[in-house]
Write a protein that holds these residues in place. Structure first.
Motif, PDB file in Angstrom:
ATOM      1  N   LEU A   9       0.834  -1.194   0.000  1.00  0.00           N
ATOM      2  CA  LEU A   9       0.000   0.000   0.000  1.00  0.00           C
ATOM      3  C   LEU A   9       0.873   1.249   0.000  1.00  0.00           C
ATOM      4  O   LEU A   9       0.610   2.193  -0.739  1.00  0.00           O
ATOM      5  CB  LEU A   9      -0.947  -0.021   1.206  1.00  0.00           C
ATOM      6  CG  LEU A   9      -1.778   1.230   1.447  1.00  0.00           C
ATOM      7  CD1 LEU A   9      -2.539   1.660   0.209  1.00  0.00           C
ATOM      8  CD2 LEU A   9      -2.713   1.014   2.624  1.00  0.00           C
ATOM      9  N   TRP A  10       1.919   1.263   0.798  1.00  0.00           N
ATOM     10  CA  TRP A  10       2.802   2.427   0.851  1.00  0.00           C
ATOM     11  C   TRP A  10       3.431   2.693  -0.513  1.00  0.00           C
ATOM     12  O   TRP A  10       3.458   3.841  -0.979  1.00  0.00           O
ATOM     13  CB  TRP A  10       3.868   2.234   1.921  1.00  0.00           C
ATOM     14  CG  TRP A  10       4.871   3.349   1.984  1.00  0.00           C
ATOM     15  CD1 TRP A  10       6.203   3.270   1.700  1.00  0.00           C
ATOM     16  CD2 TRP A  10       4.627   4.713   2.355  1.00  0.00           C
ATOM     17  NE1 TRP A  10       6.801   4.497   1.870  1.00  0.00           N
ATOM     18  CE2 TRP A  10       5.846   5.412   2.283  1.00  0.00           C
ATOM     19  CE3 TRP A  10       3.490   5.418   2.744  1.00  0.00           C
ATOM     20  CZ2 TRP A  10       5.970   6.764   2.572  1.00  0.00           C
ATOM     21  CZ3 TRP A  10       3.618   6.775   3.032  1.00  0.00           C
ATOM     22  CH2 TRP A  10       4.849   7.425   2.949  1.00  0.00           C
ATOM     23  N   ALA A  11       3.915   1.656  -1.165  1.00  0.00           N
ATOM     24  CA  ALA A  11       4.550   1.827  -2.473  1.00  0.00           C
ATOM     25  C   ALA A  11       3.545   2.344  -3.507  1.00  0.00           C
ATOM     26  O   ALA A  11       3.864   3.227  -4.310  1.00  0.00           O
ATOM     27  CB  ALA A  11       5.175   0.518  -2.940  1.00  0.00           C
ATOM     28  N   THR A  67      -9.021   7.710  13.721  1.00  0.00           N
ATOM     29  CA  THR A  67      -8.189   7.769  14.922  1.00  0.00           C
ATOM     30  C   THR A  67      -6.835   8.398  14.616  1.00  0.00           C
ATOM     31  O   THR A  67      -6.383   9.315  15.313  1.00  0.00           O
ATOM     32  CB  THR A  67      -8.015   6.358  15.513  1.00  0.00           C
ATOM     33  OG1 THR A  67      -9.298   5.864  15.890  1.00  0.00           O
ATOM     34  CG2 THR A  67      -7.094   6.368  16.720  1.00  0.00           C
ATOM     35  N   TRP A  68      -6.164   7.906  13.572  1.00  0.00           N
ATOM     36  CA  TRP A  68      -4.854   8.438  13.202  1.00  0.00           C
ATOM     37  C   TRP A  68      -4.939   9.912  12.796  1.00  0.00           C
ATOM     38  O   TRP A  68      -4.097  10.723  13.173  1.00  0.00           O
ATOM     39  CB  TRP A  68      -4.254   7.626  12.054  1.00  0.00           C
ATOM     40  CG  TRP A  68      -3.468   6.462  12.531  1.00  0.00           C
ATOM     41  CD1 TRP A  68      -3.898   5.168  12.646  1.00  0.00           C
ATOM     42  CD2 TRP A  68      -2.115   6.468  12.974  1.00  0.00           C
ATOM     43  NE1 TRP A  68      -2.881   4.383  13.138  1.00  0.00           N
ATOM     44  CE2 TRP A  68      -1.782   5.156  13.345  1.00  0.00           C
ATOM     45  CE3 TRP A  68      -1.148   7.464  13.093  1.00  0.00           C
ATOM     46  CZ2 TRP A  68      -0.530   4.808  13.823  1.00  0.00           C
ATOM     47  CZ3 TRP A  68       0.104   7.114  13.569  1.00  0.00           C
ATOM     48  CH2 TRP A  68       0.392   5.796  13.924  1.00  0.00           C
ATOM     49  N   THR A  69      -5.960  10.232  12.018  1.00  0.00           N
ATOM     50  CA  THR A  69      -6.083  11.601  11.517  1.00  0.00           C
ATOM     51  C   THR A  69      -6.315  12.585  12.660  1.00  0.00           C
ATOM     52  O   THR A  69      -5.628  13.612  12.746  1.00  0.00           O
ATOM     53  CB  THR A  69      -7.217  11.687  10.476  1.00  0.00           C
ATOM     54  OG1 THR A  69      -6.888  10.818   9.385  1.00  0.00           O
ATOM     55  CG2 THR A  69      -7.391  13.101   9.955  1.00  0.00           C
ATOM     56  N   GLN A  70      -7.256  12.274  13.529  1.00  0.00           N
ATOM     57  CA  GLN A  70      -7.587  13.199  14.613  1.00  0.00           C
ATOM     58  C   GLN A  70      -6.470  13.325  15.643  1.00  0.00           C
ATOM     59  O   GLN A  70      -6.204  14.419  16.125  1.00  0.00           O
ATOM     60  CB  GLN A  70      -8.876  12.768  15.310  1.00  0.00           C
ATOM     61  CG  GLN A  70     -10.104  13.035  14.497  1.00  0.00           C
ATOM     62  CD  GLN A  70     -11.376  12.593  15.209  1.00  0.00           C
ATOM     63  OE1 GLN A  70     -11.348  11.843  16.176  1.00  0.00           O
ATOM     64  NE2 GLN A  70     -12.503  13.067  14.709  1.00  0.00           N
ATOM     65  N   SER A  71      -5.851  12.199  15.979  1.00  0.00           N
ATOM     66  CA  SER A  71      -4.906  12.242  17.092  1.00  0.00           C
ATOM     67  C   SER A  71      -3.473  12.568  16.686  1.00  0.00           C
ATOM     68  O   SER A  71      -2.721  13.104  17.510  1.00  0.00           O
ATOM     69  CB  SER A  71      -4.933  10.918  17.865  1.00  0.00           C
ATOM     70  OG  SER A  71      -4.538   9.853  17.034  1.00  0.00           O
ATOM     71  N   VAL A  72      -3.093  12.284  15.453  1.00  0.00           N
ATOM     72  CA  VAL A  72      -1.687  12.467  15.077  1.00  0.00           C
ATOM     73  C   VAL A  72      -1.526  13.348  13.829  1.00  0.00           C
ATOM     74  O   VAL A  72      -0.818  14.354  13.867  1.00  0.00           O
ATOM     75  CB  VAL A  72      -1.006  11.089  14.832  1.00  0.00           C
ATOM     76  CG1 VAL A  72       0.448  11.269  14.455  1.00  0.00           C
ATOM     77  CG2 VAL A  72      -1.141  10.182  16.043  1.00  0.00           C
ATOM     78  N   HIS A 105       2.377   7.336   6.704  1.00  0.00           N
ATOM     79  CA  HIS A 105       2.952   6.023   6.390  1.00  0.00           C
ATOM     80  C   HIS A 105       2.465   4.988   7.406  1.00  0.00           C
ATOM     81  O   HIS A 105       2.062   3.879   7.042  1.00  0.00           O
ATOM     82  CB  HIS A 105       4.473   6.125   6.384  1.00  0.00           C
ATOM     83  CG  HIS A 105       5.177   4.894   5.941  1.00  0.00           C
ATOM     84  ND1 HIS A 105       6.534   4.823   5.840  1.00  0.00           N
ATOM     85  CD2 HIS A 105       4.742   3.662   5.579  1.00  0.00           C
ATOM     86  CE1 HIS A 105       6.899   3.627   5.430  1.00  0.00           C
ATOM     87  NE2 HIS A 105       5.822   2.895   5.281  1.00  0.00           N
ATOM     88  N   ALA A 106       2.498   5.358   8.674  1.00  0.00           N
ATOM     89  CA  ALA A 106       2.018   4.448   9.723  1.00  0.00           C
ATOM     90  C   ALA A 106       0.531   4.161   9.551  1.00  0.00           C
ATOM     91  O   ALA A 106       0.087   3.010   9.724  1.00  0.00           O
ATOM     92  CB  ALA A 106       2.301   5.036  11.096  1.00  0.00           C
ATOM     93  N   LEU A 107      -0.258   5.165   9.207  1.00  0.00           N
ATOM     94  CA  LEU A 107      -1.684   4.952   8.951  1.00  0.00           C
ATOM     95  C   LEU A 107      -1.875   3.966   7.805  1.00  0.00           C
ATOM     96  O   LEU A 107      -2.671   3.023   7.911  1.00  0.00           O
ATOM     97  CB  LEU A 107      -2.383   6.276   8.639  1.00  0.00           C
ATOM     98  CG  LEU A 107      -3.790   6.170   8.033  1.00  0.00           C
ATOM     99  CD1 LEU A 107      -4.732   5.358   8.915  1.00  0.00           C
ATOM    100  CD2 LEU A 107      -4.343   7.558   7.745  1.00  0.00           C
ATOM    101  N   LEU A 108      -1.149   4.163   6.721  1.00  0.00           N
ATOM    102  CA  LEU A 108      -1.277   3.243   5.582  1.00  0.00           C
ATOM    103  C   LEU A 108      -0.858   1.825   5.977  1.00  0.00           C
ATOM    104  O   LEU A 108      -1.471   0.850   5.537  1.00  0.00           O
ATOM    105  CB  LEU A 108      -0.470   3.756   4.390  1.00  0.00           C
ATOM    106  CG  LEU A 108      -1.039   5.018   3.736  1.00  0.00           C
ATOM    107  CD1 LEU A 108      -0.051   5.578   2.717  1.00  0.00           C
ATOM    108  CD2 LEU A 108      -2.388   4.766   3.103  1.00  0.00           C
ATOM    109  N   ALA A 110      -1.210   0.517   8.956  1.00  0.00           N
ATOM    110  CA  ALA A 110      -2.321  -0.015   9.753  1.00  0.00           C
ATOM    111  C   ALA A 110      -3.486  -0.420   8.852  1.00  0.00           C
ATOM    112  O   ALA A 110      -4.122  -1.465   9.073  1.00  0.00           O
ATOM    113  CB  ALA A 110      -2.768   1.023  10.779  1.00  0.00           C
ATOM    114  N   LEU A 111      -3.755   0.377   7.828  1.00  0.00           N
ATOM    115  CA  LEU A 111      -4.828   0.031   6.893  1.00  0.00           C
ATOM    116  C   LEU A 111      -4.497  -1.234   6.114  1.00  0.00           C
ATOM    117  O   LEU A 111      -5.356  -2.100   5.923  1.00  0.00           O
ATOM    118  CB  LEU A 111      -5.095   1.196   5.936  1.00  0.00           C
ATOM    119  CG  LEU A 111      -5.747   2.422   6.554  1.00  0.00           C
ATOM    120  CD1 LEU A 111      -5.749   3.578   5.562  1.00  0.00           C
ATOM    121  CD2 LEU A 111      -7.153   2.106   7.033  1.00  0.00           C
TER     122      LEU A 111
END
Length: 163
Positions: A9-11, A67-72, A105-108, A110-111
């Motif tokens: 996903l990241w790539a 969660t990732w968007t709001q908190s980080v 990157h961390a969000l992706l 986790a997804l």
């Protein structure tokens, strides 16, 4: 690129983001309509890989992204934009931007991890339907013209290595 293995996903997100027309459409959806660009890129990747993402999987992905968007991510983005607007230390702004990208990157990641566990009947027959579904679950107003531009930009991009 190893043609024998599907892109992570990241790539795939980096490849799409590297295209100015895709980046511009994602930023319009994000900045003008409150959509989540990483979540949209996740849905493109999952659709291209023909992963079976049902409505429960889309809801779960949106919850992770929220969660990732709001908190980080959003606090970093707000801080970076304030630094840019004030013309403060460019090196500091660049460090904050790097942290924002690292958080995306961390969000992706986790997804992607959540997606490998997703199963069920595909919820969307076309990429347009898949993106509309994600936008609806995200719960923000949709810029249909901006979404159309994203679809056009993706269709102009090089084919994904989906394995």
């Amino acid at each position: 690129m190893d043609r024998g293995r599907p892109l992570s996903l990241w790539a795939r997100a980096q490849a799409l983001w590297g295209r100015p027309d895709v980046r511009r459409a994602c930023l319009t959806l994000q900045d003008d309509y409150g959509q989540c660009a990483p979540l949209l890129l996740w849905r493109v990747w999952a659709f291209e890989r023909e992963l079976e993402i049902d409505a429960v999987g889309v809801d779960a992905a949106a919850a992770i992204a929220q969660t990732w968007t709001q908190s980080v991510i959003e606090p970093l983005r707000i801080g970076r934009r304030r630094l840019e607007a004030r013309g403060d230390d460019p090196a500091l702004r660049d460090r904050v931007l790097k942290n924002e990208i690292d958080a995306e990157h961390a969000l992706l990641g986790a997804l992607e991890a959540a997606t490998t566990r997703a199963s069920g009947r595909p919820s969307a027959p076309t990429l347009a339907d898949a993106l509309l579904e994600v936008c609806a679950v995200w719960g923000k107003p949709l810029g249909v013209g901006a979404l159309d531009e994203l679809l056009r930009a993706i269709s102009r991009s090089e084919p994904a290595d989906v394995g």
